[in-house]
Design an enzyme around this catalytic site. Structure first.
Site, PDB file in Angstrom:
ATOM      1  CB  CYS A  46      35.329  39.411  38.991  1.00  0.00           C
ATOM      2  SG  CYS A  46      36.260  38.047  39.777  1.00  0.00           S
ATOM      3  CG  HIS A  61      39.019  42.138  38.712  1.00  0.00           C
ATOM      4  ND1 HIS A  61      37.973  42.796  39.330  1.00  0.00           N
ATOM      5  CD2 HIS A  61      39.088  40.915  39.282  1.00  0.00           C
ATOM      6  CE1 HIS A  61      37.440  42.012  40.251  1.00  0.00           C
ATOM      7  NE2 HIS A  61      38.085  40.867  40.240  1.00  0.00           N
ATOM      8  CD  GLU A  81      37.255  46.085  38.167  1.00  0.00           C
ATOM      9  OE1 GLU A  81      36.618  45.561  39.088  1.00  0.00           O
ATOM     10  OE2 GLU A  81      37.735  45.409  37.224  1.00  0.00           O
TER      11      GLU A  81
END
Length: 226
Positions: free
Chosen positions: A87, A165, A167
């Protein structure tokens, strides 16, 4: 050769790294979390670097730490350190490599599948996008993922930038909500967002297992190319 240790740069002392510590541990890699306002190690001491997200814009030089991190990241890339930017991290990595970051024509928020080349199926997702800015891939990079709204992934040597994202988990999203509640800009966003934060959090909880598996595959592909 797969590295034995990695550093992930966070951009606030309250930030967390989602499922990344667990997934790196599965790979036998020690992942150290370090805040950008702390000491950033010499580039030639790094085996692997991750640059994570931030609510700040990667072109806003009013941010006190931005200029220093950008200069450091340029030096890291000059040393050929493999880097994963996520990001904001993908945007700053793009700038460090000569690309541009700009305010996108509209925000991209929600779970989006990524259009990828056949060789990059580990990037397909769907992934959570939550961004207002976008990047142009840097010179010499290969764009390997996109949506209708923005470039999503590029490879430059052994480095990879992803706008989404991979994660994300609920604990990480809770730090975003906490930031929105304590910052003026965040409170303005919450006032206009309605039930969006609650809906996104519920979706993260529902998708957490699948998303972690997707992230595991993405990391395995990234590490396998080193």
């Amino acid at each position: 050769m797969k590295p034995s240790r990695a550093i992930a740069v966070l951009h606030d002392a309250a930030d967390v790294a989602g499922c990344l510590p667990e997934l790196f541990a599965e790979q036998g890699i020690d992942l150290e979390l370090r805040c950008v306002e702390d000491f950033l190690p010499p580039p030639d001491s790094l085996e692997l670097l991750l640059v994570l997200g931030s609510p700040e814009s990667a072109y806003d030089h009013r941010v006190p730490w931005l200029g220093g991190e950008l200069a450091w990241l340029k030096a890291v890339q000059a040393h050929g350190v493999p880097t994963l930017g996520i990001c904001f991290g993908s945007q700053l990595l793009a700038r460090a490599l000569g690309g541009e970051v700009y305010r996108n024509r509209q925000a991209e928020i929600g779970w989006t599948p990524i259009e990828t080349a056949p060789a990059d199926q580990a990037l397909r997702g769907p992934w959570l996008n939550f961004h207002f800015d976008a990047f142009t891939p840097p010179p010499g990079a290969t764009l390997v993922g996109s949506t209708e709204l923005a470039a999503q992934a590029y490879r430059h040597g052994r480095s990879l930038g992803v706008q989404f994202h991979p994660e994300i988990d609920t604990a990480m999203f809770d730090t975003w909500i906490a930031y929105w509640r304590r910052s003026e800009e965040g409170r303005r966003f919450m006032a206009e967002a309605g039930d969006l934060p609650e809906r996104i959090r519920a979706e993260i909880a529902e998708r957490e297992g699948v998303n972690k598996a997707n992230c595991r595959a993405l990391l395995g592909d990234f590490l396998g190319r080193l």
